[in-house]
Enzyme design. Structure first.
Site, PDB file in Angstrom:
ATOM      1  CD  GLU A 115      -3.062  -0.978   2.221  1.00 22.96           C
ATOM      2  OE1 GLU A 115      -2.937  -0.100   3.089  1.00 22.96           O
ATOM      3  OE2 GLU A 115      -4.012  -1.774   2.187  1.00 22.96           O
ATOM      4  CD  GLU A 131      -3.629  -6.030   3.900  1.00 23.35           C
ATOM      5  OE1 GLU A 131      -4.420  -5.271   4.510  1.00 23.35           O
ATOM      6  OE2 GLU A 131      -2.411  -5.811   3.795  1.00 23.35           O
TER       7      GLU A 131
HETATM    8  C1  BDP Z   1      -4.371  -2.536   5.411  1.00 21.29           C
HETATM    9  C2  BDP Z   1      -2.908  -2.627   5.759  1.00 21.29           C
HETATM   10  C3  BDP Z   1      -2.663  -3.455   7.017  1.00 21.29           C
HETATM   11  C4  BDP Z   1      -3.621  -3.006   8.110  1.00 21.29           C
HETATM   12  C5  BDP Z   1      -5.040  -3.195   7.626  1.00 21.29           C
HETATM   13  C6  BDP Z   1      -6.082  -2.798   8.675  1.00 21.29           C
HETATM   14  O1  BDP Z   1      -2.163  -3.181   4.681  1.00 21.29           O
HETATM   15  O2  BDP Z   1      -1.321  -3.342   7.425  1.00 21.29           O
HETATM   16  O3  BDP Z   1      -3.404  -3.647   9.325  1.00 21.29           O
HETATM   17  O4  BDP Z   1      -5.202  -2.340   6.521  1.00 21.29           O
HETATM   18  O5  BDP Z   1      -6.436  -1.635   8.720  1.00 21.29           O
HETATM   19  O6  BDP Z   1      -4.639  -1.486   4.604  1.00 21.29           O
HETATM   20  O7  BDP Z   1      -6.479  -3.640   9.449  1.00 21.29           O
END
Ligand code: BDP
Length: 654
Positions: free
Chosen positions: A455, A544
């Site tokens: 990101e 993710e």
């Molecule tokens: C994503 C990130 C990650 C965060 C996650 C979150 O890559 O590191 O922990 O969001 O907000 O965007 O839980």
């Protein structure tokens, strides 16, 4: 940022790293083979309690001013016993140590085997698996090495320092600074607050743009190992297939002499020699080779051969032999417009994102934790994970090879959010980190792709050139694996996606917006995947997705932070992923494997709770949903997985 007064600037200069090796040039010297015992190599672990002191002086320079490396630390003031490996942050009752920014000092006396100090044919190396973030090392008060970056190993040849008649022990001192600046990886910035009506004198905090606690210390094993003075410095293996013949290409580098002989043998899992060859480089051919297969893709996943390399030479001190054995998996990786292929077969990543994180030890390496995590991965039916958001320990990578857990190997390029972190110093350092990462992990069959960042602000104008350069450099270092970075930028604005081989997208529908509206997930996810695919025609991984759930919170109908909401959100994603995985989606990695600690904020309740397991590795409801799903997906592609499951999950046994 708050303007910096003179006094605070002094503190900044210290907090933001002391002596530096900025821009020390690319093309790493030497290899970074994992220190393995062999008839010619010994190891001595330096784990256990080290003496420790955090430098709480206002400018954080007292340790350098008083030269704490010159004498035993205990002679210069109070010390703590701090375990290694471990983060120092959570092992004491001191809140100020948990949140400490600046230099901490570790020290340990090491008793040396007599032969190491007396045999001129023995080379003694001090190796540090990971010190977060910037480290300076002295042995007996003599500076031996510095290293920038918290997640990769470094070492120093200390033979000359330990050799000599009466040496029975040596003193290892390591100063470590956890400060992150705009040009470190990950980046950060020190923010000063100078309003005396609000803050005490000299107040500053570390700002970061990533979502995990900036644990620090000696996170991985520190050890001494020996080699002969003429030694195997590096081995690079790449593999291929020609019909059913496995091809193992090797390249070996030797240090200490120009005159030597090399003999390489490949042994199968039963110890039978299946191929051999001479010289610095060559190709071994293995008829009817056992391929390295991912977990749940074959009845013998993670098949490893052993590459035994034998060096013989004549040194002034007499004949020399060095032996090193490298585990080798024969497999191929390829990417098409819609598929990710392992050994020519479509591979679907059904896995997780992890963190190196646990109670008390923070990011410290811990065998019981590692074994537990691999047991959970296998229980879950996960065939893969991403090393979000930094390289994991070498021991983790070794278990992935053995168990067939496929890895997307990510650099610490996380939280690159400001334009200042796209400048030349940052770029040079990023290239250096990729060199160190590829050098360390190139021989792991489990590693199927490099991820250069997570990101980043990839819509900022310098991001295009920046990622073009980092990706090209990584491909030049290793032409055998695809390269990606993980994006959450809009498809139309992302300036680096054109250079990646696989598009990895993070999204948090009905979590960071449209709170509570799970019904928007399918439409938003479908639109996004379609837009990315039609723009780039590259395979996509949902790298993710997830929702926080506090274990034990229940609400039905679901409400955010309940286990039911986390489950339901996952199910909404799965509706779409089940369609798109038949087209161009090649993987899904849940965020996150387990709850993990973060910096404190109003949106984090004792850390990030998006784990499907708690931080103590107990399952939330979502874990059962995913388990059912991952096994079902595996069953679709492998009759083996089906039979293993029917037979009482015999495959789970570690
Ligand atoms: C994503 C990130 C990650 C965060 C996650 C979150 O890559 O590191 O922990 O969001 O907000 O965007 O839980």
């Amino acid at each position: 940022m708050v303007p910096m007064p003179a006094m605070a600037r002094t503190a900044a200069a210290v907090a933001v790293l002391g002596p530096l090796l900025w821009g020390c040039g690319l093309a790493l010297q030497g290899g970074m083979l994992y220190p393995r015992e062999s008839p010619s190599r010994e190891r001595k672990e330096l784990g256990g309690l080290w003496s420790f002191r955090a430098d709480f002086s206002a400018n954080r320079r007292q340790g350098f001013e008083q030269q704490w490396y010159q004498r035993p630390l205990r002679e210069l003031g109070p010390t703590l016993d701090i375990p290694v490996p471990s983060s120092f942050n959570d092992v004491t009752q001191a809140g100020e140590l948990r949140d400490f920014i600046g230099w901490v000092w570790y020290e340990r006396e090491v008793v040396l085997p007599q032969r190491w100090t007396q045999d001129p044919g023995t080379r003694v190396v001090l190796r540090i698996g990971s010190a977060h973030y910037y480290a300076i090392v002295w042995v007996n008060g003599v500076h031996v090495v510095e290293h920038e970056g918290g997640h990769l190993p470094f070492e120093a040849d200390i033979s000359k320092l330990v050799r000599g008649g009466s040496q029975e022990s040596c003193r290892v001192t390591i100063a470590i600074n956890n400060t992150l600046s705009l040009t470190t990886l990950p980046p950060g910035a020190i923010q000063y607050s100078t309003d005396p009506s609000k803050y005490p004198k000299g107040y500053f905090v570390q700002k970061t743009a990533f979502d995990f606690f900036n644990y620090a210390g000696l996170h991985r094993p520190v050890l001494l190992y020996t080699t002969p003075t003429i030694y195997l410095d590096d081995i690079t293996v790449t593999t291929g297939m020609d019909q059913d013949t496995g091809l193992v290409n090797y390249q070996i580098s030797v240090q200490g002499s120009q005159h030597y002989q090399l003999q390489t043998r490949l042994l199968d899992a039963q110890g039978r020699v299946v191929a051999q060859g001479p010289g610095d480089q060559g190709q071994l051919q293995v008829p009817s080779a056992h391929l390295w297969w991912p977990y749940l893709m074959h009845d013998h996943p993670g098949y490893l051969y052993s590459l035994e390399v034998r060096l013989t030479a004549q040194a002034p001190t007499g004949p020399v032999t060095d032996l090193y054995t490298l585990p080798v998996g024969i497999r191929t990786v390829a990417v098409t417009e819609r598929q990710f292929l392992i050994n020519g077969k479509p591979f679907y990543f059904h896995g997780v994102n992890k963190h190196e994180d646990a109670d008390i030890r923070g990011k410290g390496f811990d065998w019981p934790l590692l074994v537990k995590d691999f047991g959970l991965l296998r229980w879950l039916g996960a065939n893969s994970f991403r090393t979000s958001h930094y390289p994991y320990s070498e021991e983790t990578m070794q278990l992935c090879d053995r168990y067939g857990i496929v890895v997307i190997d990510e650099s610490p390029g996380v939280g690159i959010s400001l334009v200042e972190s796209f400048g030349n110093a940052s770029l040079q350092h990023h290239l250096q980190v990729m060199e160190e990462l590829v050098r360390r992990d190139k021989n792991h069959p489990a590693v199927v792709m490099w991820s250069v960042a997570n990101e980043p602000a990839s819509a900022l104008p310098p991001a295009g050139y920046y990622f073009k350069t980092v990706i090209a450099h990584t491909k030049a270092l290793d032409p055998t694996r695809p390269v990606t970075y993980v994006t959450n930028t809009n498809y139309a604005k992302d300036l680096g996606a054109q250079y990646v081989d696989v598009i990895c997208i993070n999204s948090y529908y009905s979590w960071y917006h449209d709170f509570g509206h799970l019904e928007v997930v399918p439409i938003q996810l479908t639109s996004q995947l379609e837009a990315w695919y039609s723009t780039y025609q590259k395979p996509i991984i949902q790298s993710e997705y997830g929702a926080d759930a506090i274990a034990g919170f229940h609400q039905d109908p679901p409400i955010m932070f309940s286990e039911e909401y986390q489950r339901s959100l996952l199910e909404q994603y799965h509706l779409v992923l089940d369609q798109k995985r038949r087209e161009y989606v090649v993987g899904e990695l849940i965020w996150n494997f387990a709850d993990f600690m973060t910096a404190q904020s109003t949106v984090r309740v004792l850390g990030n709770r998006k784990g499907i397991f708690t931080r103590q590795r107990q399952p939330k409801s979502a874990a059962f949903i995913l388990r059912e799903r991952y096994w079902r997906i595996a069953n679709e592609t492998s009759s083996l997985a089906r039979s293993a499951q029917c037979a009482g999950n015999s495959l789970f046994t570690l």
